[in-house]
Design an enzyme around this catalytic site. Structure first.
Site, short mmCIF file in Angstrom:
data_model
loop_
_atom_site.label_atom_id
_atom_site.label_comp_id
_atom_site.label_asym_id
_atom_site.label_seq_id
_atom_site.Cartn_x
_atom_site.Cartn_y
_atom_site.Cartn_z
N CYS A 95 5.40 4.76 -1.66
CA CYS A 95 6.59 4.77 -0.82
C CYS A 95 6.66 3.48 0.00
O CYS A 95 5.68 3.08 0.64
CB CYS A 95 6.52 5.99 0.10
N GLU A 96 7.81 2.85 -0.01
CA GLU A 96 7.94 1.58 0.72
C GLU A 96 8.05 1.78 2.23
O GLU A 96 7.94 0.82 2.99
CB GLU A 96 9.15 0.80 0.21
N HIS A 97 8.23 3.01 2.67
CA HIS A 97 8.35 3.26 4.11
C HIS A 97 7.00 3.50 4.78
O HIS A 97 6.83 3.14 5.94
CB HIS A 97 9.26 4.48 4.35
N HIS A 98 6.05 4.12 4.06
CA HIS A 98 4.76 4.43 4.66
C HIS A 98 3.57 3.95 3.82
O HIS A 98 2.43 4.13 4.23
CB HIS A 98 4.63 5.94 4.90
N GLN A 136 12.33 6.62 -4.52
CA GLN A 136 12.52 7.22 -5.84
C GLN A 136 13.91 6.97 -6.40
O GLN A 136 14.08 6.76 -7.61
CB GLN A 136 12.23 8.72 -5.76
N HIS A 164 5.97 13.43 -2.79
CA HIS A 164 5.84 12.28 -1.90
C HIS A 164 4.85 12.61 -0.78
O HIS A 164 5.11 13.51 0.04
CB HIS A 164 7.20 11.93 -1.29
N CYS A 166 4.31 11.01 1.79
CA CYS A 166 4.84 10.70 3.11
C CYS A 166 5.40 11.95 3.79
O CYS A 166 5.58 11.96 5.02
CB CYS A 166 5.91 9.62 3.03
#
Length: 215
Positions: A95-98, A136, A164, A166
């Site tokens: 995940c690019e956020h976490h 995704q 996910h 996250c």
């Protein structure tokens, strides 16, 4: 067999100066300190180097070109024009956020138009985009769009089922939840019968993102 020049596809990695390995390891030492531990203690002294090596593997997709992978195609198909489906491709992304894992399965299908591609190349396209920081929805579109633009088939379909971490190991803490995304192009979007055939064929495997995450 023919080699066709592929059409350009967007979303190429941005080219910026890359930090040195030493700088990357120093950044990891800083994170260990920030977490409250001592990067000089025995158990952590080699951790920055290990993490950098792991990142090279996790994000190797920035070093490969999915368009180039699809460039070699085959025209000797004896007129085969039915669906080509690769089901249950294991997905391991981040995940690019976490920067935590996304684990699941990908189903890819296309309807050939005069030429086909080696099936391993479809899996390699999935792997290339998965080995980048992702969400995704974007991953689903990138896989479908690249296959469509390079092979120019009658249609492309991609479905991703994934868990996910996250949201399973942090934040809302809801294990057992899977996310499903799809991208239908050409005949798969316009023809309900073709789309239904694809969805029936992928459901025959009975794969779930929960099973993938527990594997």
């Amino acid at each position: 067999m023919n080699i066709h020049a592929p059409a350009p596809v967007g979303d190429a990695p941005v080219s910026k100066p890359r930090p040195s390995r030493a700088e990357a390891e120093a950044a990891m030492r800083t994170l260990l300190l920030w977490a409250g531990d001592d990067p000089d203690r025995e158990g952590l002294v080699d951790t920055p180097a290990r993490v950098v090596r792991a990142y090279e593997e996790f994000f190797s997709g920035y070093e490969t070109d999915p368009v180039e992978m699809l460039a070699r195609t085959f025209e000797e198909t004896d007129g085969y024009d039915e669906m080509v489906l690769l089901r249950d491709i294991r997905l391991e992304s981040h995940c690019e956020h976490h920067v935590v894992p996304i684990i699941g399965r990908v189903h890819v299908a296309y309807l050939p138009h005069k030429r086909v591609v080696g099936i391993s190349k479809l899996a390699r396209v999935v792997e290339t985009y998965a080995k980048r920081l992702q969400i995704q929805e974007k991953l689903t579109a990138q896989i479908a769009n690249t296959i469509n633009e390079v092979l120019q088939p009658k249609g492309v379909a991609v479905v991703i089922e994934a868990a996910h971490q996250c949201m399973t190991t942090r934040g809302i803490h809801k294990p057992g939840v899977s996310m499903v995304t799809s991208r239908m192009l050409g005949a798969f979007r316009d023809d309900a019968t073709t789309r239904r055939e694809f969805l029936t064929m992928i459901s025959m495997g009975g794969t779930t993102a929960r099973a993938a995450s527990e594997a």
